[in-house]
Write an enzyme that holds these catalytic residues in place. Structure first.
Site, PDB file in Angstrom:
ATOM      1  N   GLU A  57     -25.732 -77.800 -39.310  1.00 34.09           N
ATOM      2  CA  GLU A  57     -24.738 -77.361 -40.285  1.00 34.09           C
ATOM      3  C   GLU A  57     -23.583 -78.337 -40.280  1.00 34.09           C
ATOM      4  O   GLU A  57     -23.045 -78.675 -39.215  1.00 34.09           O
ATOM      5  CB  GLU A  57     -24.171 -75.989 -39.897  1.00 34.09           C
ATOM      6  CG  GLU A  57     -25.030 -74.825 -40.260  1.00 34.09           C
ATOM      7  CD  GLU A  57     -24.250 -73.515 -40.195  1.00 34.09           C
ATOM      8  OE1 GLU A  57     -24.419 -72.705 -41.099  1.00 34.09           O
ATOM      9  OE2 GLU A  57     -23.485 -73.307 -39.251  1.00 34.09           O
TER      10      GLU A  57
ATOM     11  N   GLU B  29     -25.708 -63.800 -35.943  1.00 33.81           N
ATOM     12  CA  GLU B  29     -24.993 -65.017 -35.551  1.00 33.81           C
ATOM     13  C   GLU B  29     -23.559 -64.692 -35.147  1.00 33.81           C
ATOM     14  O   GLU B  29     -22.725 -64.413 -36.008  1.00 33.81           O
ATOM     15  CB  GLU B  29     -24.983 -66.020 -36.720  1.00 33.81           C
ATOM     16  CG  GLU B  29     -24.256 -67.318 -36.369  1.00 33.81           C
ATOM     17  CD  GLU B  29     -24.194 -68.312 -37.528  1.00 33.81           C
ATOM     18  OE1 GLU B  29     -24.616 -67.968 -38.644  1.00 33.81           O
ATOM     19  OE2 GLU B  29     -23.705 -69.431 -37.295  1.00 33.81           O
TER      20      GLU B  29
HETATM   21 MN    MN Z   1     -23.570 -71.235 -38.262  1.00 29.21          MN
END
Ligand code: MN
Length: 290
Positions: free
Chosen positions: A245, A151
């Site tokens: 998120e 990520e």
């Molecule tokens: Mn993230």
């Protein structure tokens, strides 16, 4: 729920700041009730997770589990010091075991470095340590049917991979098929030229997506052009997981909240916030495929 090609997930920190058995049950139950099919469990301290309880509860609610983490500066594969890198690799292997024991198939996040502000650029030796450790992690993951996701995060949270292209370059150097790009629109909004070209560049190597607002608060607020981003996902026929998120000082993780700079209260009612985020993502996916 809408008929969409993606599994929708939610990060555990929307619900709870820790992972005691009570917190695990609450988080999994709330995720299910808000309409999600997956919960992403932070595994910063993999050995602290009671996998028997978590896997039983996931089964009970018919939910999938994924794990994410960022390493710490004292256990960091992106370090010139072989001992520090070795400790980082050991933690990644522990996290891999947790994913396996939970019946999951995904370990992602900042698995390539510490999560935090580095005081200087990385070095060739640190990059070599990270690349070699990730290759061994990917090989171990492959034997267990697990995918590893890199990520890219913003410059204040790593000095190694800030963009989709840097993740693609690292994957090429690792040379294992089960390593994917994990894009997070919050970080892309800080580091990328736009929200479309990184998705197109990743193409079939995109394996996991994080959706968050520009201030990490509720979806539908903030300044991110979600139409463009979901349009790009549709263009590459992305069928992987999309996980929401969001972080607020209303839910505090002693390990994670301060690292991410979660100082403000951006929501208090997490149940209605998570449900409307799921509806927002579904509407975006449906519109992008229309
Ligand atoms: Mn993230």
């Amino acid at each position: 729920m809408a008929n969409i090609p993606n599994l929708l997930g939610v990060h555990a920190l929307v619900w709870v700041g820790g992972w005691s058995n009570e917190q695990a049950t609450e988080a999994i139950k709330n995720s299910k009730e808000a309409g999600y099919g997956l919960i992403e469990i932070p595994a910063l301290d993999p050995k602290s997770i009671d996998v028997a309880h978590t896997s039983k509860t996931l089964k009970e609610y018919g939910m999938k589990g994924a794990c994410s983490l960022g390493l710490s500066f004292d256990a960091d594969i992106n370090n010139e010091d072989d001992e520090i890198a070795k400790r980082g690799e050991a933690r990644l292997m522990d996290a891999l075991t947790v994913v396996e024991q939970l019946g999951g198939d995904y370990l992602g996040g900042v698995v390539f470095s510490a999560l935090g502000k580095y005081p200087k650029p990385t070095t060739p030796k640190a990059v070599e340590n990270a690349t070699n450790a990730l290759r061994r992690l990917a090989q171990a993951a492959s034997q267990r049917g697990i995918t590893v996701g890199l990520e890219p995060v913003n410059r204040y949270e790593t000095n190694l991979i800030n963009t989709s292209q840097q993740a693609l370059d690292m994957i090429a150097n690792i040379g294992e098929k089960n390593v994917v790009v994990h894009l997070d629109v919050y970080h892309m909004n800080i580091e990328e030229q736009d929200l479309v070209s990184p998705v197109l560049a990743a193409g079939s190597q995109l394996g996991y997506v994080h959706i968050g607002a520009s201030h990490r608060g509720p979806l539908g607020t903030g300044n991110i052009d979600f139409d463009s981003f979901f349009g790009a996902l549709a263009k590459i026929n992305y069928t992987g997981t999309i996980t929401f998120e969001s972080f607020s000082s209303a839910v505090v993780s002693p390990e994670l909240s301060s690292t991410l700079g979660i100082w403000r209260n951006l929501w208090t009612d997490n149940k209605s916030m998570a449900k409307s985020a799921r509806e927002y993502m579904e509407a975006q996916i449906v519109a992008a495929h229309a």
